[in-house]
Design an enzyme around this catalytic site. Structure first.
Site, PDB file in Angstrom:
ATOM      1  N   HIS A  28      -3.721   6.670   1.120  1.00 31.72           N
ATOM      2  CA  HIS A  28      -4.151   5.309   0.774  1.00 31.72           C
ATOM      3  C   HIS A  28      -5.627   4.912   0.756  1.00 31.72           C
ATOM      4  O   HIS A  28      -5.893   5.138   1.986  1.00 31.72           O
ATOM      5  CB  HIS A  28      -2.957   4.300   1.131  1.00 31.72           C
ATOM      6  CG  HIS A  28      -3.440   2.847   1.062  1.00 31.72           C
ATOM      7  ND1 HIS A  28      -3.775   2.523  -0.399  1.00 31.72           N
ATOM      8  CD2 HIS A  28      -3.724   1.747   1.779  1.00 31.72           C
ATOM      9  CE1 HIS A  28      -3.925   1.331  -0.309  1.00 31.72           C
ATOM     10  NE2 HIS A  28      -4.239   0.854   1.035  1.00 31.72           N
ATOM     11  N   CYS A  57       0.919  -1.211   0.018  1.00 29.91           N
ATOM     12  CA  CYS A  57      -0.174   0.143   0.129  1.00 29.91           C
ATOM     13  C   CYS A  57       0.856   1.383  -0.131  1.00 29.91           C
ATOM     14  O   CYS A  57       0.270   2.365  -0.284  1.00 29.91           O
ATOM     15  CB  CYS A  57      -0.902  -0.042   1.179  1.00 29.91           C
ATOM     16  SG  CYS A  57      -2.251  -1.455   1.065  1.00 29.91           S
ATOM     17  N   ASN A 101      -9.824  -1.162  -2.411  1.00 29.01           N
ATOM     18  CA  ASN A 101      -8.453  -0.934  -2.119  1.00 29.01           C
ATOM     19  C   ASN A 101      -7.541  -1.487  -3.181  1.00 29.01           C
ATOM     20  O   ASN A 101      -7.404  -2.542  -3.456  1.00 29.01           O
ATOM     21  CB  ASN A 101      -8.140  -1.680  -0.747  1.00 29.01           C
ATOM     22  CG  ASN A 101      -6.642  -1.375  -0.445  1.00 29.01           C
ATOM     23  OD1 ASN A 101      -5.998  -1.109  -1.368  1.00 29.01           O
ATOM     24  ND2 ASN A 101      -6.266  -2.213   0.881  1.00 29.01           N
TER      25      ASN A 101
HETATM   26  N1  ACO Z   1     -18.987  -9.722   5.306  1.00 21.84           N
HETATM   27  C1  ACO Z   1     -19.445 -10.121   6.605  1.00 21.84           C
HETATM   28  N2  ACO Z   1     -18.992 -10.476   8.010  1.00 21.84           N
HETATM   29  C2  ACO Z   1     -17.782 -10.430   7.690  1.00 21.84           C
HETATM   30  C3  ACO Z   1     -16.887 -10.051   6.472  1.00 21.84           C
HETATM   31  C4  ACO Z   1     -17.520  -9.862   5.331  1.00 21.84           C
HETATM   32  N3  ACO Z   1     -16.906  -9.345   4.137  1.00 21.84           N
HETATM   33  N4  ACO Z   1     -15.639 -10.046   6.898  1.00 21.84           N
HETATM   34  C5  ACO Z   1     -15.414 -10.323   8.131  1.00 21.84           C
HETATM   35  N5  ACO Z   1     -16.864 -10.524   8.702  1.00 21.84           N
HETATM   36  C6  ACO Z   1     -16.976 -10.838   9.983  1.00 21.84           C
HETATM   37  C7  ACO Z   1     -16.153 -11.501  10.830  1.00 21.84           C
HETATM   38  O1  ACO Z   1     -15.973 -12.884  10.374  1.00 21.84           O
HETATM   39  C8  ACO Z   1     -16.418 -11.168  12.093  1.00 21.84           C
HETATM   40  O2  ACO Z   1     -17.495 -11.866  12.618  1.00 21.84           O
HETATM   41  P1  ACO Z   1     -17.601 -12.614  14.320  1.00 21.84           P
HETATM   42  O3  ACO Z   1     -17.922 -11.410  15.246  1.00 21.84           O
HETATM   43  O4  ACO Z   1     -18.789 -13.440  14.368  1.00 21.84           O
HETATM   44  O5  ACO Z   1     -16.148 -13.020  14.715  1.00 21.84           O
HETATM   45  C9  ACO Z   1     -17.027  -9.725  12.152  1.00 21.84           C
HETATM   46  O6  ACO Z   1     -17.441  -9.537  10.616  1.00 21.84           O
HETATM   47  C10 ACO Z   1     -16.122  -8.573  12.281  1.00 21.84           C
HETATM   48  O7  ACO Z   1     -14.993  -8.746  11.995  1.00 21.84           O
HETATM   49  P2  ACO Z   1     -13.732  -7.801  12.206  1.00 21.84           P
HETATM   50  O8  ACO Z   1     -12.414  -8.364  11.557  1.00 21.84           O
HETATM   51  O9  ACO Z   1     -13.402  -7.607  13.752  1.00 21.84           O
HETATM   52  O10 ACO Z   1     -14.298  -6.522  11.541  1.00 21.84           O
HETATM   53  P3  ACO Z   1     -13.802  -5.022  11.270  1.00 21.84           P
HETATM   54  O11 ACO Z   1     -14.916  -4.303  11.917  1.00 21.84           O
HETATM   55  O12 ACO Z   1     -12.341  -5.048  11.947  1.00 21.84           O
HETATM   56  O13 ACO Z   1     -13.620  -4.767   9.979  1.00 21.84           O
HETATM   57  C11 ACO Z   1     -11.918  -4.754   8.321  1.00 21.84           C
HETATM   58  C12 ACO Z   1     -12.695  -5.702   9.089  1.00 21.84           C
HETATM   59  C13 ACO Z   1     -12.847  -4.020   7.199  1.00 21.84           C
HETATM   60  C14 ACO Z   1     -11.121  -5.778   7.510  1.00 21.84           C
HETATM   61  C15 ACO Z   1     -11.149  -3.769   9.101  1.00 21.84           C
HETATM   62  O14 ACO Z   1     -10.530  -4.446  10.004  1.00 21.84           O
HETATM   63  C16 ACO Z   1      -9.898  -2.908   8.120  1.00 21.84           C
HETATM   64  O15 ACO Z   1     -10.321  -2.300   7.213  1.00 21.84           O
HETATM   65  N6  ACO Z   1      -8.828  -3.116   8.649  1.00 21.84           N
HETATM   66  C17 ACO Z   1      -7.810  -2.685   7.950  1.00 21.84           C
HETATM   67  C18 ACO Z   1      -7.376  -3.031   6.704  1.00 21.84           C
HETATM   68  C19 ACO Z   1      -6.283  -2.357   5.936  1.00 21.84           C
HETATM   69  O16 ACO Z   1      -6.102  -1.082   6.194  1.00 21.84           O
HETATM   70  N7  ACO Z   1      -5.434  -3.210   5.469  1.00 21.84           N
HETATM   71  C20 ACO Z   1      -4.200  -2.447   4.931  1.00 21.84           C
HETATM   72  C21 ACO Z   1      -3.941  -2.237   3.512  1.00 21.84           C
HETATM   73  S1  ACO Z   1      -3.824  -3.487   2.483  1.00 21.84           S
HETATM   74  C22 ACO Z   1      -2.492  -3.743   2.008  1.00 21.84           C
HETATM   75  O17 ACO Z   1      -1.370  -3.144   2.468  1.00 21.84           O
HETATM   76  C23 ACO Z   1      -2.149  -4.791   1.167  1.00 21.84           C
END
Ligand code: ACO
Length: 337
Positions: free
Chosen positions: A262, A115, A292
């Protein structure tokens, strides 16, 4: 003194729009969950026919940037290609792009910084220009994520986030006494957290890079991510690195006309804006349309921000920032000439 000036930008996305509703049909997710957690409404995916790689998307974006700069491919004296999804394991996508541009000896460097690939690329281009090693640089961020995603419910946290696309910028060294070009860059990495966001296979550390008999649904072929950790890290590290780059450039946050972060998650970028006490219109978002696109996200956002006249007039100052796999994070401040 020579300053690194962005002459033009270009961007390209493949033709297939994949909406959140399309993803609902293949994995257990919902449009509501994706929009609430990430801000993403749709993304673009290549045709899954084996014919398109990151360099092909980069080539299309480069043609637009080259035309806008009034450069031919022969004018380029250095190519930097940022991607985490190279067309093939080696050689790098920069070499493949170079050949597609009809060149056969122009140096081409791949940057594997995920990223923050564009940030590392811009800082590298600036260093090459200021040291006299190059003067006309094509910097490209291009990603094909769709062919490497786990399109089952197991991979839903990541699969809903990523999209394919490319952005390109033409950067030229210009002699001027004006305060312009890349004013500062602050880059960091913490390899201790490499496993918080990675794809494990193929792996050179294994006796067989693709272990014999490993079924293609083995999770190690697909990206894994500790999403909550990355989210928290982004909100902790980005304000710090933004301040570091401001201090290096000897300017204040008030002097920044637009922040182009980003595009990983709209909630991260909105929270960053709130933390920095910025008006909503000071932070650029286009993740709704593209998801993304990793190394492509900042140059694509820059291209759109300039098309919308949000930035680009002489004297405008833009701050690019991001955090991603590595972990890597950084911030680069640029002033238009
Ligand atoms: N649809 C429905 N439910 C989902 C999905 C989905 N696509 N994905 C995860 N869930 C569920 C999980 O299983 C979990 O269920 P549970 O509570 O029953 O266990 C629940 O949703 C919450 O999951 P979390 O991972 O805690 O959700 P969160 O609110 O943290 O959101 C996300 C997830 C969107 C991935 C977030 O953490 C995020 O954006 N993190 C940063 C990502 C980022 O910036 N990455 C860096 C850049 S990428 C790179 O460098 C290549």
């Amino acid at each position: 003194m020579k300053k690194s000036i962005i002459k033009s930008t270009g961007m390209f996305v493949p033709p297939n729009i994949i909406t959140n509703h399309d993803l609902e049909k293949i994995i257990d997710t919902s449009d509501e969950w994706i929009q609430q957690r990430t801000g993403i409404e749709q993304r673009y995916w290549i045709d899954q026919d084996g014919a398109t790689g990151a360099s092909d998307l980069g080539f299309e974006a480069s043609k637009i940037a080259l035309k806008a700069a009034d450069w031919t491919a022969q004018d380029i004296d250095f190519i930097i290609f940022a991607t985490l999804s190279p067309d093939i394991m080696f050689p790098g996508s920069g070499c493949l792009l170079q050949a597609k541009l009809g060149l056969d000896s122009t140096p081409a460097l791949d940057i594997r910084q995920q990223c923050t690939g564009f940030l590392y690329g811009l800082a590298t281009a600036d260093a090459y220009i200021k040291s006299g090693l190059a003067n006309k640089i094509l910097l490209v961020g291009g990603e094909v994520h769709s062919s490497g995603l786990d399109k089952t419910t197991r991979g839903r946290d990541i699969t809903v986030i990523f999209g394919d696309g490319a952005g390109a910028v033409c950067i030229e060294g210009v002699e001027t006494d004006e305060q312009a070009g890349v004013l500062s860059s602050a880059l960091h990495a913490d390899g201790n957290l490499a496993e918080a966001l990675m794809t494990e296979l193929p792996a050179s550390r294994l006796p067989l890079r693709v272990p014999e008999g490993v079924p293609t649904d083995d999770a190690r072929y697909y990206p894994v991510m500790d999403g909550p950790l990355i989210f928290k890290k982004a909100l902790r590290m980005l304000p710090k690195v933004i301040n570091e780059s401001l201090e290096k450039a000897h300017i204040s946050l008030d002097e920044i006309d637009l922040i182009i972060p980003h595009q990983a998650n709209i909630r991260i970028n909105q929270a960053l804006g709130q933390f920095l006490k910025l008006d909503d219109n000071k932070v650029f978002h286009n993740i709704q349309k593209y998801g993304n696109t990793t190394a492509a996200s900042i140059p694509m956002a820059l291209h759109e921000a300039m098309e919308q006249n949000r930035i680009g007039a002489s004297g405008d100052v833009v701050l690019f920032t991001g955090l991603g796999a590595g972990l890597t994070w950084g911030s680069v401040i640029y002033k238009f000439l």
